[in-house]
Design a protein around this motif. Structure first.
Motif, PDB file in Angstrom:
ATOM      1  N   UNK A 120       0.759  -1.153  -0.002  1.00  0.00           N
ATOM      2  CA  UNK A 120      -0.030   0.099  -0.033  1.00  0.00           C
ATOM      3  C   UNK A 120       0.969   1.229  -0.150  1.00  0.00           C
ATOM      4  N   UNK A 121       0.983   1.974  -0.940  1.00  0.00           N
ATOM      5  CA  UNK A 121       1.618   3.275  -1.274  1.00  0.00           C
ATOM      6  C   UNK A 121       0.904   4.383  -1.168  1.00  0.00           C
ATOM      7  N   UNK A 122       1.215   5.122  -0.174  1.00  0.00           N
ATOM      8  CA  UNK A 122       0.299   6.486  -0.017  1.00  0.00           C
ATOM      9  C   UNK A 122       1.055   7.480  -0.959  1.00  0.00           C
ATOM     10  N   UNK A 123       0.536   8.199  -1.782  1.00  0.00           N
ATOM     11  CA  UNK A 123       0.828   9.221  -2.827  1.00  0.00           C
ATOM     12  C   UNK A 123       0.441  10.741  -2.608  1.00  0.00           C
ATOM     13  N   UNK A 124       1.335  11.537  -2.684  1.00  0.00           N
ATOM     14  CA  UNK A 124       0.941  12.907  -2.493  1.00  0.00           C
ATOM     15  C   UNK A 124       1.041  13.638  -4.179  1.00  0.00           C
ATOM     16  N   UNK A 146       5.876  11.571  -2.929  1.00  0.00           N
ATOM     17  CA  UNK A 146       5.731  12.791  -3.414  1.00  0.00           C
ATOM     18  C   UNK A 146       5.741  12.958  -4.642  1.00  0.00           C
ATOM     19  N   UNK A 147       4.778  12.968  -5.479  1.00  0.00           N
ATOM     20  CA  UNK A 147       4.625  13.084  -7.104  1.00  0.00           C
ATOM     21  C   UNK A 147       4.728  14.772  -7.292  1.00  0.00           C
ATOM     22  N   UNK A 148       5.932  15.110  -7.397  1.00  0.00           N
ATOM     23  CA  UNK A 148       5.998  16.692  -7.939  1.00  0.00           C
ATOM     24  C   UNK A 148       5.685  17.053  -9.166  1.00  0.00           C
ATOM     25  N   UNK A 157      10.793   8.442  -7.410  1.00  0.00           N
ATOM     26  CA  UNK A 157      10.667   7.422  -6.148  1.00  0.00           C
ATOM     27  C   UNK A 157       9.572   6.351  -6.242  1.00  0.00           C
ATOM     28  N   UNK A 158       8.434   6.831  -6.765  1.00  0.00           N
ATOM     29  CA  UNK A 158       7.342   6.004  -6.836  1.00  0.00           C
ATOM     30  C   UNK A 158       7.497   4.922  -8.002  1.00  0.00           C
ATOM     31  N   UNK A 162       7.440   0.769  -7.631  1.00  0.00           N
ATOM     32  CA  UNK A 162       6.555  -0.125  -8.267  1.00  0.00           C
ATOM     33  C   UNK A 162       7.051  -0.850  -9.303  1.00  0.00           C
ATOM     34  N   UNK A 163       8.188  -0.368  -9.985  1.00  0.00           N
ATOM     35  CA  UNK A 163       9.114  -1.159 -11.053  1.00  0.00           C
ATOM     36  C   UNK A 163      10.072  -2.159 -10.498  1.00  0.00           C
TER      37      UNK A 163
END
Length: 403
Positions: A120-124, A146-148, A157-158, A162-163
């Motif tokens: 479970x990945x919290x994403x901003x 954090x997705x800027x 980072x995300x 996931x990959x």
């Protein structure tokens, strides 16, 4: 720290799949989530998103449960609405789908926290803060992403997670370093010196550090020349070493904490030395051949310069440890050698004689003393019997200077 460093190199079956869980806060948020999902899809991540679900009547709770449990990851898009629903503080008649998904995630975590925490990945998304992550996902104690921007750099980072492409790869495990005890059974106090078939070339200070001069002050040079080095150091390795010379020299008392340092390099070596104009100062250098070098001044006396054998041994012992600990590959053996230049105003004596107003200097003393690198010691001896090596080098230098 991220769990991705302990994951397999590849996901079984190829492209990773992610289920995107979010709350329908408003149309702008729905559009941002859709753009984010499209970005992931464009970059090889197979996304399960309610806005892309087949257009027919369905049981959304069953759809979400299937998507969450069968995907490699569940992305939770942080928002004020998700925080309220996820923590059970929202109105019962709003965001029913979000309430259901958050409840399912809480139950999955409760049932197998070890398995589900890394899934479970919290994403901003841009503009969202940590306050949008529900408490059951540990916004402060666990990783968040954090997705800027919807670009590879903005979501690196995300995407790496996931990959399963870690930013830093653990190197293979090497052999255990053998460090003999300093006392007790198995302790080694004397180094074993092996005569080499021929002397190894030494890069002495005037050639090692272009433009560096001793002026009139004598400096002791200590060199560790690798025997049969496996490979020359690359320029990038030298650049890495250059970055640590100052801190390494200060931590091992070659440099004082406050003195200014000059740190420079050429295409063949890197070096750092005390840049005081009044004294010769101390220095530290590494050559591409793998040679490790340090230099330091003799003790200034009222008359000339003084070299105390016991004090020299202490300094050499410390500096051998400093050279051995530099972050570059160690060969199996080193040829230690020592030298001094200029020597005309140097005398061998006791530090207590430094203030004496009368002194005698050897007649006909050479302007420099340099010993060939024609004997080798093992790296284990360098670490376990550094004092023995230092005593031998100090004896060679002081004997030569005493005439």
């Amino acid at each position: 720290m991220s769990f991705q460093e302990s994951q397999p190199d590849r996901l079984p079956g190829g492209n990773p799949t992610v289920f995107v869980s979010y709350t329908h806060d408003d149309e702008q948020h729905r559009r941002a989530v859709r753009e984010f999902a499209s970005f992931l899809q464009d970059n090889g991540v197979d996304v399960v998103l309610d806005q892309w679900a087949e257009d027919h009547r369905k049981d959304w709770q069953a759809w979400a449960q299937k998507g969450m449990t069968e995907s490699d990851y569940v992305i939770v898009v942080a928002s004020d609405g998700y925080r309220r629903m996820g923590d059970g503080n929202g109105p019962n008649d709003r965001n029913l789908g979000g309430q259901s998904e958050a409840a399912l995630l809480r139950d999955l975590l409760q049932g197998d926290r070890r398995a589900w925490t890394p899934k479970i990945l919290p994403v901003l998304l841009p503009g969202q803060g940590i306050e949008g992550i529900p408490l059951f996902l540990q916004p402060h104690a666990a990783d968040r992403y954090a997705v800027d921007a919807f670009t590879p750099a903005g979501a690196e980072d995300l995407i790496r997670t996931v990959t399963r492409q870690p930013r830093h790869v653990r190197p293979p495990l090497g052999r255990t370093l053998v460090l003999p005890p300093e006392s007790g059974p198995g302790a080694r106090t004397e180094a074993t010196w092996t005569t080499l078939p021929e002397a190894i070339p030494v890069h002495w200070l005037p050639d090692l550090v272009p433009g560096h001069r001793h002026r009139l002050q004598p400096a002791v040079e200590l060199h560790l020349v690798p025997v049969e080095p496996t490979a020359r150091l690359g320029i990038r390795q030298l650049e890495t070493v250059r970055g640590e010379l100052a801190s390494a020299g200060r931590s091992r008392r070659l440099f004082s904490p406050s003195e200014g340092l000059t740190v420079e390099s050429s295409d063949q070596a890197v070096w750092a030395y005390a840049s005081s104009p009044a004294t010769v100062g101390s220095g530290l250098a590494v050559h591409r051949s793998g040679q490790r070098t340090c230099w330091f001044p003799a003790t200034q006396a009222t008359l000339g310069w003084l070299l105390d054998r016991n004090d020299l041994t202490e300094q050499l012992t410390d500096h051998l440890g400093l050279l051995a600990d530099l972050e570059i590959p160690l060969p199996g053996k080193f040829a230690p050698t020592i030298g001094m230049a200029p020597t005309g105003s140097v005398r061998v004596g006791d530090l207590s004689d430094a203030a004496a107003t009368t002194a005698s200097f050897p007649v006909g003393q050479p302007q420099q003393v340099r010993f060939d690198a024609d004997e080798a010691v093992a790296v284990a001896d360098l670490r376990g019997s550094a004092r023995s090596i230092a005593e031998e080098l100090a004896a060679r230098l002081t004997t030569a200077l005493a005439g």
